[in-house]
Design a protein around this motif. Structure first.
Motif: not given
Length: 501
Positions: A360-382
């Motif tokens: 029943t869960i079809g995905g997710s949304c990341q808050w905030p986009a800037s934290a993904v772009v900045e690769n906080a905690g290597k989140y974007r790498d993952a």
């Protein structure tokens, strides 16, 4: 995936009783992968047009490479506009002064629509319905609706809001949405968690006069307030459907609907409640079909004492009311907290495994986009290396449209000055809902089985009717497969072409 990560995920699935992961769990072909880009925080305020465009392009390129397929961009933070509007003034979060047009002139929303669509991303126009001033000290433009109809507004704390009880408020908000949907090629209208404002301790929202005037038939103010918001949500949905039936309407509510202490059907949590504190009956909206998707903001960590992430994900997964459910993820909260079962890593592996454990869960949304772009905690790498390793198509909203477009025509391979290209012609369409707006290009080895459910074979999701193939030495055989997608991502039958590269 390294052995350590796989072992953690495997054990986690077993612990939840859903068995080992399949390839569809790990790399689903259909998944909503969005990111919120806010403007109310002032990150673009007073920025030159060229710098803001370049900043947005940099963010979009980074998010696209991280597998993001939808952008939720804030265009109306406080009854203003980051787009050309005749109804509301230019936002101070753009130029620094409310009502002042950007110079040189440009339209940020149109720019973002073009740039998102160019990258195969959806564009969701994020508006705040009621908020008018985030701070009483802010200056409103002379043309602001508050200065024309001050009687429509109330002051609460240090902010000003449309009075949700007034028909005039609802009419104005629906006019704004009519304007956006009519003039811009948006894929969705989006609202977050601000309905009636977050309560201030010891202060009631000042709507006694409105309750006296409009509260007939209601024995208590709370039910009446919920009804006011219900009427707005229903009207917005009807407004959008009437103009463009392919445009979605989504909500991103606060992460707790109700606590079990307030309602036996609520979650085992102890926090602020949508239903009781913000007067947002999100489950009713989903049940009635007034919203097309729901992204609860589950911004807490696994193990939070009052709002445990795992408890809330499971609760929402069981209470979708037959509407698409995506999870609002806090990037910083995720990387700043350790996995309770394995303190040497953060909570992202466990959160992703949990999200993908429920159909029943079809995905997710990341808050905030800037934290993904900045690769906080290597989140974007993952995301790049594992969780969004392969592209994903946006889920089909079959209750809106379940008819696929016709297949593409006249597929041919052509040598050009730019290289070896595949060209095709768009399928015929009877109306806008049937029209092909994007194409998916797959690549397979010469004798490999064609499996369009495997996203590792997707090499492009594009609005172009051509694809440049990576030429090698002209001796290796490949099969390319092309399908068409309509506005709601229904996928056509495929057409294939063999090539030597």
């Amino acid at each position: 995936m390294n052995l350590k990560t796989f072992t953690i995920l495997f054990a986690f699935f077993l612990s939840m009783g859903v068995g080992a992961q399949t390839s569809e769990n790990i790399h689903p072909k259909r998944e909503f992968r969005a990111a919120w880009i806010q403007t109310v925080n002032g990150q673009f305020k007073g920025m030159s047009a060229d710098k803001m465009k370049q900043t947005l392009i940099t963010q979009l390129n980074s998010l696209q490479a991280a597998g993001i397929n939808a952008i939720i961009f804030q265009v109306r933070p406080e009854a203003d506009a980051l787009y050309a509007s005749q109804l509301e003034p230019w936002s101070r979060f753009l130029t620094g002064v409310q009502g002042q047009a950007p110079s040189p002139y440009w339209d940020p929303m149109q720019f973002m629509i073009d740039e998102c669509h160019k990258r195969g991303m959806e564009f969701h126009a994020w508006i705040n319905p009621y908020r008018t001033k985030t701070n009483l000290n802010n200056e409103l433009a002379a043309s602001h609706v508050y200065n024309i109809h001050p009687e429509w507004f109330v002051t609460y704390g240090n902010q000003i809001y449309f009075d949700p009880a007034l028909p005039e408020s609802r009419k104005h908000i629906c006019m704004v949405i009519t304007d956006i949907v009519s003039r811009y090629d948006v894929d969705a209208i989006h609202m977050d968690d601000y309905f009636y404002p977050y309560p201030i301790s010891g202060k009631d929202f000042p709507d006694d006069a409105s309750f006296t005037r409009y509260g007939g038939g209601f024995s208590n103010k709370a039910d009446w307030r919920r009804s006011n918001v219900n009427v707005l949500i229903k009207k917005i949905h009807e407004t959008i459907r009437e103009i463009k039936p392919w445009v979605k309407f989504g909500i991103s509510p606060f992460g707790i609907y109700r606590n079990e202490s307030s309602d036996p059907l609520g979650s085992k949590t102890n926090g602020l409640q949508n239903y009781d504190d913000l007067y947002a009956d999100v489950l009713l909206w989903a049940r009635q079909g007034w919203i097309d998707y729901n992204i609860p903001q589950i911004y807490w960590e696994i193990g939070h004492p009052r709002a445990d992430y795992e408890t809330l994900v499971k609760w929402w997964a069981k209470n979708t009311e037959n509407r698409p459910l995506f999870i609002g993820q806090s990037v910083m909260n995720t990387v700043q907290h350790a996995d309770p079962e394995n303190p040497s890593i953060n909570q992202l592996p466990r959160k992703m495994a949990l999200q993908r454990a429920y159909q029943t869960i079809g995905g997710s949304c990341q808050w905030p986009a800037s934290a993904v772009v900045e690769n906080a905690g290597k989140y974007r790498d993952a995301l790049v290396q594992e969780y969004h390793k392969y592209p994903a198509l946006v889920p089909v909203f079959d209750f809106m449209d379940n008819k696929a477009p016709d297949k593409v025509r006249k597929v041919k391979k052509v040598w050009t000055a730019d290289g070896y290209l595949l060209f095709w012609t768009a399928p015929n369409a009877k109306d806008e809902m049937d029209k092909a707006v994007q194409y998916v290009v797959y690549r397979f080895e010469n004798k490999e089985d064609v499996n369009l459910d495997d996203p590792s074979h997707i090499v492009a999701v594009t609005r172009n009717n051509f694809y440049k193939m990576p030429y090698e030495n002209g001796k290796t055989k490949y099969r390319y497969v092309i399908t068409a997608l309509d506005r709601l991502h229904n996928e056509s039958r495929s057409v294939s072409k063999k090539v030597k590269l």
